[in-house]
Write a protein that holds these residues in place. Structure first.
Motif, PDB file in Angstrom:
ATOM      1  N   ARG A 156      -0.223 -15.027  -9.014  1.00  0.00           N
ATOM      2  CA  ARG A 156      -1.453 -14.235  -8.970  1.00  0.00           C
ATOM      3  C   ARG A 156      -1.139 -12.857  -8.409  1.00  0.00           C
ATOM      4  O   ARG A 156      -0.207 -12.694  -7.618  1.00  0.00           O
ATOM      5  CB  ARG A 156      -2.570 -14.942  -8.214  1.00  0.00           C
ATOM      6  N   TRP A 157      -1.904 -11.900  -8.867  1.00  0.00           N
ATOM      7  CA  TRP A 157      -1.611 -10.493  -8.608  1.00  0.00           C
ATOM      8  C   TRP A 157      -2.789  -9.841  -7.906  1.00  0.00           C
ATOM      9  O   TRP A 157      -3.937 -10.152  -8.215  1.00  0.00           O
ATOM     10  CB  TRP A 157      -1.402  -9.737  -9.928  1.00  0.00           C
ATOM     11  N   GLN A 158      -2.504  -8.918  -6.997  1.00  0.00           N
ATOM     12  CA  GLN A 158      -3.577  -8.147  -6.378  1.00  0.00           C
ATOM     13  C   GLN A 158      -3.179  -6.685  -6.323  1.00  0.00           C
ATOM     14  O   GLN A 158      -2.062  -6.353  -5.911  1.00  0.00           O
ATOM     15  CB  GLN A 158      -3.852  -8.658  -4.967  1.00  0.00           C
ATOM     16  N   ALA A 159      -4.111  -5.817  -6.717  1.00  0.00           N
ATOM     17  CA  ALA A 159      -3.827  -4.378  -6.670  1.00  0.00           C
ATOM     18  C   ALA A 159      -4.128  -3.834  -5.287  1.00  0.00           C
ATOM     19  O   ALA A 159      -5.174  -4.107  -4.715  1.00  0.00           O
ATOM     20  CB  ALA A 159      -4.672  -3.656  -7.710  1.00  0.00           C
ATOM     21  N   ILE A 160      -3.192  -3.062  -4.780  1.00  0.00           N
ATOM     22  CA  ILE A 160      -3.364  -2.386  -3.495  1.00  0.00           C
ATOM     23  C   ILE A 160      -3.655  -0.918  -3.814  1.00  0.00           C
ATOM     24  O   ILE A 160      -2.837  -0.250  -4.452  1.00  0.00           O
ATOM     25  CB  ILE A 160      -2.043  -2.441  -2.684  1.00  0.00           C
ATOM     26  N   GLY A 161      -4.810  -0.428  -3.390  1.00  0.00           N
ATOM     27  CA  GLY A 161      -5.143   0.989  -3.634  1.00  0.00           C
ATOM     28  C   GLY A 161      -4.341   1.856  -2.681  1.00  0.00           C
ATOM     29  O   GLY A 161      -4.411   1.681  -1.477  1.00  0.00           O
ATOM     30  N   LEU A 162      -3.553   2.776  -3.221  1.00  0.00           N
ATOM     31  CA  LEU A 162      -2.708   3.605  -2.359  1.00  0.00           C
ATOM     32  C   LEU A 162      -3.196   5.048  -2.379  1.00  0.00           C
ATOM     33  O   LEU A 162      -3.773   5.500  -3.373  1.00  0.00           O
ATOM     34  CB  LEU A 162      -1.253   3.556  -2.847  1.00  0.00           C
ATOM     35  N   PRO A 163      -2.950   5.772  -1.277  1.00  0.00           N
ATOM     36  CA  PRO A 163      -3.266   7.199  -1.334  1.00  0.00           C
ATOM     37  C   PRO A 163      -2.322   7.831  -2.360  1.00  0.00           C
ATOM     38  O   PRO A 163      -1.163   7.447  -2.449  1.00  0.00           O
ATOM     39  CB  PRO A 163      -2.950   7.688   0.084  1.00  0.00           C
ATOM     40  N   GLY A 164      -2.821   8.739  -3.146  1.00  0.00           N
ATOM     41  CA  GLY A 164      -1.964   9.320  -4.189  1.00  0.00           C
ATOM     42  C   GLY A 164      -2.836  10.204  -5.049  1.00  0.00           C
ATOM     43  O   GLY A 164      -4.001  10.433  -4.730  1.00  0.00           O
ATOM     44  N   ARG A 165      -2.274  10.700  -6.105  1.00  0.00           N
ATOM     45  CA  ARG A 165      -3.068  11.550  -6.993  1.00  0.00           C
ATOM     46  C   ARG A 165      -2.701  11.261  -8.436  1.00  0.00           C
ATOM     47  O   ARG A 165      -1.692  10.620  -8.713  1.00  0.00           O
ATOM     48  CB  ARG A 165      -2.850  13.016  -6.650  1.00  0.00           C
ATOM     49  N   PRO A 166      -3.545  11.756  -9.359  1.00  0.00           N
ATOM     50  CA  PRO A 166      -3.216  11.528 -10.769  1.00  0.00           C
ATOM     51  C   PRO A 166      -1.969  12.319 -11.150  1.00  0.00           C
ATOM     52  O   PRO A 166      -1.557  13.212 -10.406  1.00  0.00           O
ATOM     53  CB  PRO A 166      -4.453  12.032 -11.506  1.00  0.00           C
ATOM     54  N   PRO A 167      -1.364  12.032 -12.287  1.00  0.00           N
ATOM     55  CA  PRO A 167      -0.154  12.754 -12.707  1.00  0.00           C
ATOM     56  C   PRO A 167      -0.450  14.238 -12.915  1.00  0.00           C
ATOM     57  O   PRO A 167      -1.612  14.602 -13.142  1.00  0.00           O
ATOM     58  CB  PRO A 167       0.208  12.113 -14.044  1.00  0.00           C
ATOM     59  N   PRO A 168       0.582  15.084 -12.883  1.00  0.00           N
ATOM     60  CA  PRO A 168       0.394  16.531 -13.061  1.00  0.00           C
ATOM     61  C   PRO A 168      -0.385  16.899 -14.343  1.00  0.00           C
ATOM     62  O   PRO A 168      -1.107  17.885 -14.357  1.00  0.00           O
ATOM     63  CB  PRO A 168       1.828  17.062 -13.131  1.00  0.00           C
ATOM     64  N   TYR A 169      -0.251  16.095 -15.404  1.00  0.00           N
ATOM     65  CA  TYR A 169      -0.932  16.456 -16.656  1.00  0.00           C
ATOM     66  C   TYR A 169      -2.430  16.147 -16.635  1.00  0.00           C
ATOM     67  O   TYR A 169      -3.189  16.602 -17.490  1.00  0.00           O
ATOM     68  CB  TYR A 169      -0.272  15.733 -17.848  1.00  0.00           C
ATOM     69  N   SER A 170      -2.859  15.362 -15.647  1.00  0.00           N
ATOM     70  CA  SER A 170      -4.246  14.894 -15.637  1.00  0.00           C
ATOM     71  C   SER A 170      -5.218  16.032 -15.381  1.00  0.00           C
ATOM     72  O   SER A 170      -4.903  16.988 -14.683  1.00  0.00           O
ATOM     73  CB  SER A 170      -4.412  13.833 -14.558  1.00  0.00           C
ATOM     74  N   LYS A 171      -6.410  15.905 -15.955  1.00  0.00           N
ATOM     75  CA  LYS A 171      -7.423  16.954 -15.758  1.00  0.00           C
ATOM     76  C   LYS A 171      -8.439  16.523 -14.710  1.00  0.00           C
ATOM     77  O   LYS A 171      -9.388  17.238 -14.433  1.00  0.00           O
ATOM     78  CB  LYS A 171      -8.137  17.224 -17.084  1.00  0.00           C
ATOM     79  N   ARG A 172      -8.250  15.321 -14.171  1.00  0.00           N
ATOM     80  CA  ARG A 172      -9.252  14.774 -13.245  1.00  0.00           C
ATOM     81  C   ARG A 172      -8.979  15.143 -11.795  1.00  0.00           C
ATOM     82  O   ARG A 172      -7.862  15.446 -11.416  1.00  0.00           O
ATOM     83  CB  ARG A 172      -9.233  13.247 -13.305  1.00  0.00           C
TER      84      ARG A 172
END
Ligand code: MLT
Ligand code: MN
Ligand code: ZN
Length: 301
Positions: A156-172
């Protein structure tokens, strides 16, 4: 559970095509104290499961498939050992390999967060492109929720939300889910892996999750914050790129883990001195019982 390191290098790989740093030169001139590594990806399976889950799809995936017979066709006219794909972010080095898997006769079960899905359908719409080839059966990852991938109920898998940012190409604007880590647990043995190739900082809650794992496979990108600047290859600092350095805190955090926890670095940038097997920096890691992953490494938990 079985974990195979398909690619242990960060974006660019080792050596990087246009990099003339000491490390990359050393690989090109076949120095015995360095070994080449492809870009960041691992595969995981339960002890009884035949199928593997690919975690991140590297631009080097075709080379990685050739190097890992377990993942190759063996059962049908068109076949692969990979059953599912999980993404930890939408970075180029973790997603470009999806395009190389377009010949699949079935849509790929692809697990990712909403923010990663947005980048891969908007700023870099590779999932739209894949839709015209094999198709994608997208599965939502919600931070903190446990999930299981099809055909591999043992894990079973669990996602851990990490501090970070979208990739350089992202517009968000940055948002939760841009970068995740994963806890992967073997339901029968209770053994846990914590996989987090991009860690900007370790907070108390993250350290607690890392401490619950039997093995941590974590961000080994840079040794120092200004590594790229010192070498004259970029103006970016490790912190700008969302990576906690080994000398700037990662070693100290790993030191505080329970004694039995296996500590392994992954997503290692080609400029990092730990790639040189007889370097002082590598000796320091060894002193702290920290391993440096390599392509083809197998971890069994
Ligand atoms: C990163 O994670 O910062 C990347 O390796 C950068 C890249 O892919 O260019
Ligand atoms: Mn990366
Ligand atoms: Zn280099």
């Amino acid at each position: 559970m079985h974990i195979r390191i398909l690619g242990a290098a960060a974006g660019g790989g080792f050596p990087q095509w246009n990099c003339n740093c000491r490390n990359c030169q050393a690989v090109r001139s076949r120095q015995p104290n360095v070994r080449a590594r492809t870009q960041s990806s691992i595969a995981i399976r339960g002890d009884d499961a035949a199928g593997w889950t690919l975690v991140n799809a590297s631009p080097d995936i075709l080379t990685q498939l050739q190097a890992n017979p377990q993942l190759q066709p063996a059962r049908a006219a068109r076949d692969t050992g990979i059953r599912n794909i999980v993404l930890t972010d939408a970075q180029i080095d973790h997603t470009t390999g999806l395009l190389m898997l377009r010949e699949s006769p079935q849509p790929w079960p692809l697990w990712c967060t909403d923010s990663v899905f947005a980048d891969l359908t908007e700023a870099n719409p590779i999932l739209q492109v894949l839709q015209r080839y094999c198709g994608v059966a997208r599965q939502r990852i919600d931070i903190g929720e446990w999930f299981s991938v099809e055909g591999s109920d043992e894990l079973r898998w669990q996602a851990i939300g990490l501090p970070g940012r979208p990739p350089p190409y992202s517009k968000r604007e940055p948002q939760s889910g841009d970068v995740i880590g994963l806890l992967v647990e073997d339901r029968r043995t209770g053994k846990r892996l914590c996989y987090a190739p991009g860690v900007a900082r370790v907070d108390a809650w993250l350290f607690e999750l890392m401490s619950s794992a039997h093995c941590v496979l974590v961000d080994g990108t840079f040794w120092t914050d200004d590594e790229l600047i010192q070498l004259g290859v970029s103006r970016k600092r490790a912190a700008d790129m969302g990576h906690l350095t080994q000398s700037g805190g990662m070693i100290d955090w790993l030191d505080r883990l329970p004694t039995g926890t296996r500590r392994v670095l992954i997503h290692i940038n080609n400029t990092n001195p730990i790639l040189v097997e007889d370097s002082a920096e590598r000796a320091k890691l060894t002193e702290h019982r920290i391993e440096v992953s390599y392509d083809g490494m197998e971890i069994v938990l």
